[in-house]
Scaffold this motif. Structure first.
Motif, mmCIF file in Angstrom:
data_model
loop_
_atom_site.group_PDB
_atom_site.id
_atom_site.type_symbol
_atom_site.label_atom_id
_atom_site.label_comp_id
_atom_site.label_asym_id
_atom_site.label_seq_id
_atom_site.Cartn_x
_atom_site.Cartn_y
_atom_site.Cartn_z
ATOM 1 N N MET A 182 8.582 9.485 9.930
ATOM 2 C CA MET A 182 7.264 8.932 10.204
ATOM 3 C C MET A 182 6.496 9.822 11.181
ATOM 4 O O MET A 182 5.289 9.757 11.248
ATOM 5 C CB MET A 182 7.382 7.522 10.767
ATOM 6 C CG MET A 182 8.194 6.582 9.886
ATOM 7 S SD MET A 182 7.637 6.537 8.187
ATOM 8 C CE MET A 182 6.303 5.400 8.366
ATOM 9 N N ASN A 183 7.181 10.671 11.938
ATOM 10 C CA ASN A 183 6.515 11.539 12.903
ATOM 11 C C ASN A 183 6.171 12.914 12.333
ATOM 12 O O ASN A 183 5.559 13.712 13.002
ATOM 13 C CB ASN A 183 7.392 11.705 14.146
ATOM 14 C CG ASN A 183 7.551 10.399 14.879
ATOM 15 O OD1 ASN A 183 6.646 9.582 14.896
ATOM 16 N ND2 ASN A 183 8.715 10.189 15.463
ATOM 17 N N ILE A 184 6.592 13.190 11.110
ATOM 18 C CA ILE A 184 6.256 14.448 10.461
ATOM 19 C C ILE A 184 4.813 14.342 9.990
ATOM 20 O O ILE A 184 4.456 13.443 9.256
ATOM 21 C CB ILE A 184 7.190 14.722 9.259
ATOM 22 C CG1 ILE A 184 8.643 14.786 9.710
ATOM 23 C CG2 ILE A 184 6.760 15.965 8.514
ATOM 24 C CD1 ILE A 184 9.019 15.989 10.493
ATOM 25 N N GLN A 185 3.967 15.260 10.424
ATOM 26 C CA GLN A 185 2.543 15.230 10.091
ATOM 27 C C GLN A 185 2.243 16.161 8.925
ATOM 28 O O GLN A 185 2.195 17.367 9.092
ATOM 29 C CB GLN A 185 1.715 15.630 11.321
ATOM 30 C CG GLN A 185 1.885 14.711 12.501
ATOM 31 C CD GLN A 185 1.375 13.310 12.206
ATOM 32 O OE1 GLN A 185 0.316 13.141 11.637
ATOM 33 N NE2 GLN A 185 2.139 12.310 12.589
ATOM 34 N N VAL A 186 2.074 15.578 7.753
ATOM 35 C CA VAL A 186 1.649 16.309 6.568
ATOM 36 C C VAL A 186 0.402 15.606 6.063
ATOM 37 O O VAL A 186 0.450 14.415 5.771
ATOM 38 C CB VAL A 186 2.740 16.329 5.474
ATOM 39 C CG1 VAL A 186 2.257 17.056 4.241
ATOM 40 C CG2 VAL A 186 4.021 16.961 6.001
#
Length: 186
Positions: free
Chosen positions: A73-77
């Motif tokens: 959920m913290n991976i920004q794509v």
């Protein structure tokens, strides 16, 4: 594991020769820094940025591997939501429809009571694919931007691999799923 590739080019590079050169950089890569990833990590995220101008394609921001107890959920794509459901991953595409590029698809939550996007007909919100252990998928899309300095284009390719085995060739494979939102950018 996630490999996010972004390439940017300008209007003057919209020609067949430049297009052939760009395609070389939109392919999966072998990992060079594999020794820094441990098997206990939940998510490995690799980002590659490139910019093309008339003289060639150049590497942008520093390539990096984000490791540790990363939560998907913290991976920004951009435009992508990654939802972990047990040991599978649901990869969802989202576009609010406010940009200048019209996309195809629909809102899978449109008629779902209580859903955050219920009742929004012009939102593109759909599952691209679901990855079980050992499966992989690719999401592709592009955009056009304008400013006082001119017009530029960007293409994104995101490679997802659901695996517990880490090796340098983890992204070099045949992919089980492909999801495209490539628009004609006139």
């Amino acid at each position: 594991m996630i490999l996010f590739i972004q390439i940017k080019w300008y209007k003057e590079d919209r020609n067949p020769q430049s297009s052939v050169e760009r395609k070389k950089y939109l392919k999966p890569i072998m990992l060079r820094e594999l020794h820094s990833i441990s098997e206990k990590d939940d998510v490995c995220f690799v980002r590659m940025n490139y910019t093309q101008n008339g003289k060639g394609v150049f590497e942008g921001d520093k390539n990096g591997i984000i490791e540790g107890d990363a939560d998907c959920m913290n991976i920004q794509v951009p435009n992508i939501d990654i939802i972990k459901e047990g040991n599978i991953y649901r990869i969802k595409w989202f576009d609010d429809g406010k940009g200048n590029v019209r996309r195809r698809g629909g809102n899978e939550d449109f008629r779902r009571k209580g859903a955050k996007l219920s009742g929004y007909p012009n939102v593109l919100n759909e599952t691209a694919f679901v990855l079980e252990n050992g499966q992989s998928g690719i999401v592709r899309w592009n955009n056009r931007f304008s400013s006082y300095h001119g017009q530029w284009y960007e293409q994104y390719q995101v490679f997802f691999v659901n695996t517990v085995t880490l090796d340098s060739k983890v992204f070099i494979r045949d992919y089980d799923f492909e999801y495209d939102q490539l628009a004609d950018l006139f």
